[in-house]
Motif scaffolding. Sequence first.
Motif, PDB file in Angstrom:
ATOM      1  N   PHE A  91     -47.590 -53.440 -35.240  1.00  0.00           N
ATOM      2  CA  PHE A  91     -47.910 -54.794 -35.694  1.00  0.00           C
ATOM      3  C   PHE A  91     -48.978 -54.821 -36.785  1.00  0.00           C
ATOM      4  O   PHE A  91     -49.746 -55.780 -36.886  1.00  0.00           O
ATOM      5  N   GLY A  92     -48.990 -53.814 -37.611  1.00  0.00           N
ATOM      6  CA  GLY A  92     -49.946 -53.786 -38.708  1.00  0.00           C
ATOM      7  C   GLY A  92     -50.097 -52.384 -39.258  1.00  0.00           C
ATOM      8  O   GLY A  92     -49.260 -51.509 -39.020  1.00  0.00           O
ATOM      9  N   VAL A  93     -51.179 -52.181 -39.984  1.00  0.00           N
ATOM     10  CA  VAL A  93     -51.431 -50.891 -40.620  1.00  0.00           C
ATOM     11  C   VAL A  93     -52.832 -50.413 -40.259  1.00  0.00           C
ATOM     12  O   VAL A  93     -53.802 -51.175 -40.373  1.00  0.00           O
ATOM     13  N   ILE A  94     -52.921 -49.171 -39.789  1.00  0.00           N
ATOM     14  CA  ILE A  94     -54.222 -48.570 -39.487  1.00  0.00           C
ATOM     15  C   ILE A  94     -54.665 -47.763 -40.700  1.00  0.00           C
ATOM     16  O   ILE A  94     -53.973 -46.843 -41.134  1.00  0.00           O
ATOM     17  N   ARG A  95     -55.803 -48.148 -41.256  1.00  0.00           N
ATOM     18  CA  ARG A  95     -56.373 -47.432 -42.402  1.00  0.00           C
ATOM     19  C   ARG A  95     -57.757 -46.937 -42.007  1.00  0.00           C
ATOM     20  O   ARG A  95     -58.713 -47.716 -41.983  1.00  0.00           O
ATOM     21  N   GLY A  96     -57.820 -45.657 -41.683  1.00  0.00           N
ATOM     22  CA  GLY A  96     -59.099 -45.092 -41.271  1.00  0.00           C
ATOM     23  C   GLY A  96     -59.599 -45.762 -40.014  1.00  0.00           C
ATOM     24  O   GLY A  96     -58.892 -45.832 -38.997  1.00  0.00           O
ATOM     25  N   VAL A 137     -63.730 -61.480 -35.483  1.00  0.00           N
ATOM     26  CA  VAL A 137     -63.333 -60.347 -36.325  1.00  0.00           C
ATOM     27  C   VAL A 137     -62.199 -60.786 -37.244  1.00  0.00           C
ATOM     28  O   VAL A 137     -61.217 -61.376 -36.778  1.00  0.00           O
ATOM     29  N   PRO A 138     -62.266 -60.509 -38.547  1.00  0.00           N
ATOM     30  CA  PRO A 138     -61.165 -60.859 -39.455  1.00  0.00           C
ATOM     31  C   PRO A 138     -59.926 -60.020 -39.137  1.00  0.00           C
ATOM     32  O   PRO A 138     -60.035 -58.819 -38.876  1.00  0.00           O
ATOM     33  N   HIS A 139     -58.773 -60.647 -39.156  1.00  0.00           N
ATOM     34  CA  HIS A 139     -57.552 -59.958 -38.740  1.00  0.00           C
ATOM     35  C   HIS A 139     -57.143 -58.831 -39.688  1.00  0.00           C
ATOM     36  O   HIS A 139     -56.332 -57.982 -39.324  1.00  0.00           O
ATOM     37  N   ASN A 140     -57.682 -58.818 -40.902  1.00  0.00           N
ATOM     38  CA  ASN A 140     -57.313 -57.769 -41.855  1.00  0.00           C
ATOM     39  C   ASN A 140     -58.323 -56.627 -41.916  1.00  0.00           C
ATOM     40  O   ASN A 140     -58.215 -55.743 -42.765  1.00  0.00           O
ATOM     41  N   ALA A 141     -59.303 -56.636 -41.026  1.00  0.00           N
ATOM     42  CA  ALA A 141     -60.294 -55.551 -40.991  1.00  0.00           C
ATOM     43  C   ALA A 141     -60.851 -55.422 -39.578  1.00  0.00           C
ATOM     44  O   ALA A 141     -62.041 -55.626 -39.325  1.00  0.00           O
ATOM     45  N   VAL A 142     -59.988 -55.067 -38.629  1.00  0.00           N
ATOM     46  CA  VAL A 142     -60.375 -54.980 -37.223  1.00  0.00           C
ATOM     47  C   VAL A 142     -60.825 -53.548 -36.914  1.00  0.00           C
ATOM     48  O   VAL A 142     -60.059 -52.604 -37.121  1.00  0.00           O
ATOM     49  N   PRO A 143     -62.043 -53.359 -36.408  1.00  0.00           N
ATOM     50  CA  PRO A 143     -62.482 -52.005 -36.021  1.00  0.00           C
ATOM     51  C   PRO A 143     -61.607 -51.459 -34.891  1.00  0.00           C
ATOM     52  O   PRO A 143     -61.550 -52.044 -33.806  1.00  0.00           O
ATOM     53  N   LEU A 168     -47.118 -63.093 -34.489  1.00  0.00           N
ATOM     54  CA  LEU A 168     -46.714 -64.446 -34.113  1.00  0.00           C
ATOM     55  C   LEU A 168     -45.281 -64.463 -33.590  1.00  0.00           C
ATOM     56  O   LEU A 168     -44.969 -65.158 -32.617  1.00  0.00           O
ATOM     57  N   LYS A 169     -44.407 -63.691 -34.231  1.00  0.00           N
ATOM     58  CA  LYS A 169     -43.011 -63.633 -33.795  1.00  0.00           C
ATOM     59  C   LYS A 169     -42.902 -63.086 -32.380  1.00  0.00           C
ATOM     60  O   LYS A 169     -42.192 -63.650 -31.535  1.00  0.00           O
ATOM     61  N   GLN A 170     -43.614 -62.001 -32.088  1.00  0.00           N
ATOM     62  CA  GLN A 170     -43.531 -61.400 -30.761  1.00  0.00           C
ATOM     63  C   GLN A 170     -44.077 -62.329 -29.686  1.00  0.00           C
ATOM     64  O   GLN A 170     -43.505 -62.438 -28.594  1.00  0.00           O
ATOM     65  N   VAL A 171     -45.160 -63.015 -29.987  1.00  0.00           N
ATOM     66  CA  VAL A 171     -45.716 -63.970 -29.028  1.00  0.00           C
ATOM     67  C   VAL A 171     -44.707 -65.084 -28.756  1.00  0.00           C
ATOM     68  O   VAL A 171     -44.501 -65.498 -27.607  1.00  0.00           O
ATOM     69  N   TRP A 214     -57.967 -51.729 -38.722  1.00  0.00           N
ATOM     70  CA  TRP A 214     -56.570 -52.151 -38.547  1.00  0.00           C
ATOM     71  C   TRP A 214     -56.366 -53.479 -39.249  1.00  0.00           C
ATOM     72  O   TRP A 214     -57.148 -54.421 -39.066  1.00  0.00           O
ATOM     73  N   GLU A 215     -55.305 -53.552 -40.067  1.00  0.00           N
ATOM     74  CA  GLU A 215     -54.917 -54.806 -40.710  1.00  0.00           C
ATOM     75  C   GLU A 215     -53.694 -55.358 -39.992  1.00  0.00           C
ATOM     76  O   GLU A 215     -52.630 -54.747 -40.003  1.00  0.00           O
ATOM     77  N   MET A 216     -53.829 -56.499 -39.386  1.00  0.00           N
ATOM     78  CA  MET A 216     -52.765 -57.077 -38.574  1.00  0.00           C
ATOM     79  C   MET A 216     -51.686 -57.721 -39.443  1.00  0.00           C
ATOM     80  O   MET A 216     -51.986 -58.399 -40.425  1.00  0.00           O
ATOM     81  N   ASN A 217     -50.420 -57.490 -39.083  1.00  0.00           N
ATOM     82  CA  ASN A 217     -49.299 -58.201 -39.686  1.00  0.00           C
ATOM     83  C   ASN A 217     -49.131 -59.497 -38.899  1.00  0.00           C
ATOM     84  O   ASN A 217     -48.560 -59.513 -37.815  1.00  0.00           O
TER      85      ASN A 217
END
Length: 378
Positions: A231-236, A200-206, A247-250, A239-242
């Motif tokens: 850790f990102g933005v939910i659009r509808g 799944v692409p990290h900028n378009a996760v269902p 990486l910082k949190q990990v 989810w687009e991951m930041n």
Amino acid sequence: MSEIEVIFSPSTEDSGTFKLLELPPDLLKLVEAAVEGNSSLALSVKGGLEEDAVLCTDEKTYTMRSVVLSNSVLVVTPPQTEEGQVDRIAIRDQLHDVIELVPSLPKLHKLKGILRGAEYDEGHEDEEMDDEDIPAESSPMRRKFTYADALQLQASEGELRRGLRDMRILNVGGRLRPISPSFLNTILELILNHLVSESVPHNAVPVDQLCLALEEHEIRRTVTLQVLAWFGVIRGPSWEMNVDEVLKQVALGILRPHKDEPVSEDEFLAQWKRAVSDTFEAQVSLTLLEGNYLSTTLPNRFPALPALLYFPSSSLPIDPAARFTDLFLTRSRWKAQDIAPYLADIAVDSKERDKLLLKYARAMTDAEGVWYITRNKI
């Protein structure tokens, strides 16, 4: 020449009831925009008996402080204009000071103490934190501290929302609970594994698919959705991951055990890259961890090997004097680029940060560049 009659207000209740508020330019623009647009503007004054009052807009916090005026200011009523009468104005009050508004940081550090003992960890997924489940000796606020309670802290609502995100505090069953760092890292690792296994692409996760995948690991949907928002933005439905934030949190999860014993920089970077998989290893960089580690060397090694120590700014005092004391107890001198991240959370902007450096440190220059050392002996 027109005449105006000046009288004192017949009411004895007027004296001391007026305050003059000086608006900074950004707040003045908000007020003018609200007036011109005939819209509402929410302003609130917050502060307990032992606290300095602050004024909050929706997004910013201002410290309120009294400044003595060199000239007194009279508060008067508008002149009367009835035909046949002499214009009159009544002196309602006399002001000797003005309330100045200074941009300040939100006072959210109290959340750590209030929420101590309410950590949300693995195995708490079915826990609703009923009052009877909490020890009787716990304070009322600690037993049930909600978002509405947090709104009473000296911070705007926008700053509160950002603070809850940055401090990783969940809203579970109506109560605020900080998530366990280890449990948070477990969730993020499961998310990364899902992205890789499902391609799944990290900028378009269902979102629904990801929530179902984590529910198989007994992670509730409400928790997953809040973590995704951190850790990102939910659009509808997506989810687009930041990537940088994940990486910082990990990385912090890997570095956290090394508070007293340093870890080899090479070993740390290798662990970090393994944890985030081949997909994101190219974006691994120590710059993501500024303000969370100290560079050092491994003891008893020759030649010296670069190493890292966990040293987060969030663990340092909020009071500037105490913050600088801790910093200079940790290191006798600091380079500007190294100390700056440790002042970001106690200074509104770079201008205030520079003022703090001038007050609590002094600069010295050698062949390696500019260093800051303490102004006072510790």
